[in-house]
Design a protein around this motif. Structure first.
Motif, PDB file in Angstrom:
ATOM      1  N   ARG A  14      10.942  18.787  -8.005  1.00 48.98           N
ATOM      2  CA  ARG A  14      12.219  19.240  -7.427  1.00 48.98           C
ATOM      3  C   ARG A  14      12.078  20.639  -6.839  1.00 48.98           C
ATOM      4  O   ARG A  14      12.594  20.917  -5.759  1.00 48.98           O
ATOM      5  CB  ARG A  14      13.330  19.225  -8.486  1.00 48.98           C
ATOM      6  CG  ARG A  14      13.887  17.868  -8.758  1.00 48.98           C
ATOM      7  CD  ARG A  14      15.182  17.918  -9.548  1.00 48.98           C
ATOM      8  NE  ARG A  14      15.118  18.704 -10.769  1.00 48.98           N
ATOM      9  CZ  ARG A  14      14.685  18.253 -11.947  1.00 48.98           C
ATOM     10  NH1 ARG A  14      14.283  17.005 -12.057  1.00 48.98           N
ATOM     11  NH2 ARG A  14      14.669  19.025 -13.001  1.00 48.98           N
ATOM     12  N   GLN A  15      11.380  21.502  -7.558  1.00 48.65           N
ATOM     13  CA  GLN A  15      11.190  22.871  -7.067  1.00 48.65           C
ATOM     14  C   GLN A  15      10.418  22.856  -5.750  1.00 48.65           C
ATOM     15  O   GLN A  15      10.774  23.537  -4.798  1.00 48.65           O
ATOM     16  CB  GLN A  15      10.452  23.702  -8.117  1.00 48.65           C
ATOM     17  CG  GLN A  15      10.350  25.164  -7.747  1.00 48.65           C
ATOM     18  CD  GLN A  15       9.652  25.964  -8.828  1.00 48.65           C
ATOM     19  OE1 GLN A  15       8.793  25.451  -9.543  1.00 48.65           O
ATOM     20  NE2 GLN A  15      10.020  27.223  -8.950  1.00 48.65           N
ATOM     21  N   ARG A  16       9.380  22.053  -5.678  1.00 46.31           N
ATOM     22  CA  ARG A  16       8.576  21.963  -4.459  1.00 46.31           C
ATOM     23  C   ARG A  16       9.390  21.367  -3.311  1.00 46.31           C
ATOM     24  O   ARG A  16       9.313  21.835  -2.174  1.00 46.31           O
ATOM     25  CB  ARG A  16       7.333  21.106  -4.717  1.00 46.31           C
ATOM     26  CG  ARG A  16       6.406  20.997  -3.517  1.00 46.31           C
ATOM     27  CD  ARG A  16       5.197  20.129  -3.810  1.00 46.31           C
ATOM     28  NE  ARG A  16       5.523  18.794  -4.231  1.00 46.31           N
ATOM     29  CZ  ARG A  16       5.815  17.790  -3.408  1.00 46.31           C
ATOM     30  NH1 ARG A  16       5.841  17.980  -2.110  1.00 46.31           N
ATOM     31  NH2 ARG A  16       6.081  16.589  -3.876  1.00 46.31           N
ATOM     32  N   LEU A  17      10.201  20.369  -3.611  1.00 43.46           N
ATOM     33  CA  LEU A  17      10.969  19.700  -2.562  1.00 43.46           C
ATOM     34  C   LEU A  17      12.138  20.530  -2.040  1.00 43.46           C
ATOM     35  O   LEU A  17      12.612  20.294  -0.935  1.00 43.46           O
ATOM     36  CB  LEU A  17      11.496  18.356  -3.092  1.00 43.46           C
ATOM     37  CG  LEU A  17      10.432  17.299  -3.363  1.00 43.46           C
ATOM     38  CD1 LEU A  17      11.036  16.127  -4.122  1.00 43.46           C
ATOM     39  CD2 LEU A  17       9.805  16.832  -2.069  1.00 43.46           C
ATOM     40  N   THR A  18      12.608  21.488  -2.812  1.00 46.46           N
ATOM     41  CA  THR A  18      13.750  22.291  -2.380  1.00 46.46           C
ATOM     42  C   THR A  18      13.341  23.622  -1.755  1.00 46.46           C
ATOM     43  O   THR A  18      14.191  24.346  -1.253  1.00 46.46           O
ATOM     44  CB  THR A  18      14.723  22.559  -3.550  1.00 46.46           C
ATOM     45  OG1 THR A  18      14.010  23.198  -4.616  1.00 46.46           O
ATOM     46  CG2 THR A  18      15.344  21.267  -4.041  1.00 46.46           C
ATOM     47  N   ARG A  19      12.058  23.941  -1.774  1.00 47.71           N
ATOM     48  CA  ARG A  19      11.574  25.161  -1.118  1.00 47.71           C
ATOM     49  C   ARG A  19      11.524  24.939   0.379  1.00 47.71           C
ATOM     50  O   ARG A  19      11.226  23.827   0.840  1.00 47.71           O
ATOM     51  CB  ARG A  19      10.148  25.481  -1.584  1.00 47.71           C
ATOM     52  CG  ARG A  19      10.061  26.395  -2.745  1.00 47.71           C
ATOM     53  CD  ARG A  19       8.651  26.931  -2.905  1.00 47.71           C
ATOM     54  NE  ARG A  19       7.656  25.889  -2.792  1.00 47.71           N
ATOM     55  CZ  ARG A  19       6.817  25.541  -3.756  1.00 47.71           C
ATOM     56  NH1 ARG A  19       6.828  26.162  -4.896  1.00 47.71           N
ATOM     57  NH2 ARG A  19       5.958  24.583  -3.570  1.00 47.71           N
TER      58      ARG A  19
END
Length: 58
Positions: free
Chosen positions: A32-37
């Protein structure tokens, strides 16, 4: 009539169960962190002001 309704509900539950089995698992916290950056770079033809793209995206 009640029997038909029960059969329809059973078929619906079976269909719903099959659909749930096909769904992917939710992303992990790291995913999720990678996809929202924001992306690290933008392809030049997707940026405003590039000589190949005008203000209307054309």
């Amino acid at each position: 009539m009640a029997e038909e309704k029960e059969e329809e509900e059973a078929a619906g539950e079976q269909l719903l169960g099959a659909a749930r089995e096909e769904l992917p698992a939710p992303p992990s916290a790291q995913e999720r962190q990678r996809l929202t950056r924001p992306p690290g770079r933008t392809v030049p033809h997707h940026t405003y002001g590039d000589p190949t793209m005008g203000p209307g995206g054309q």
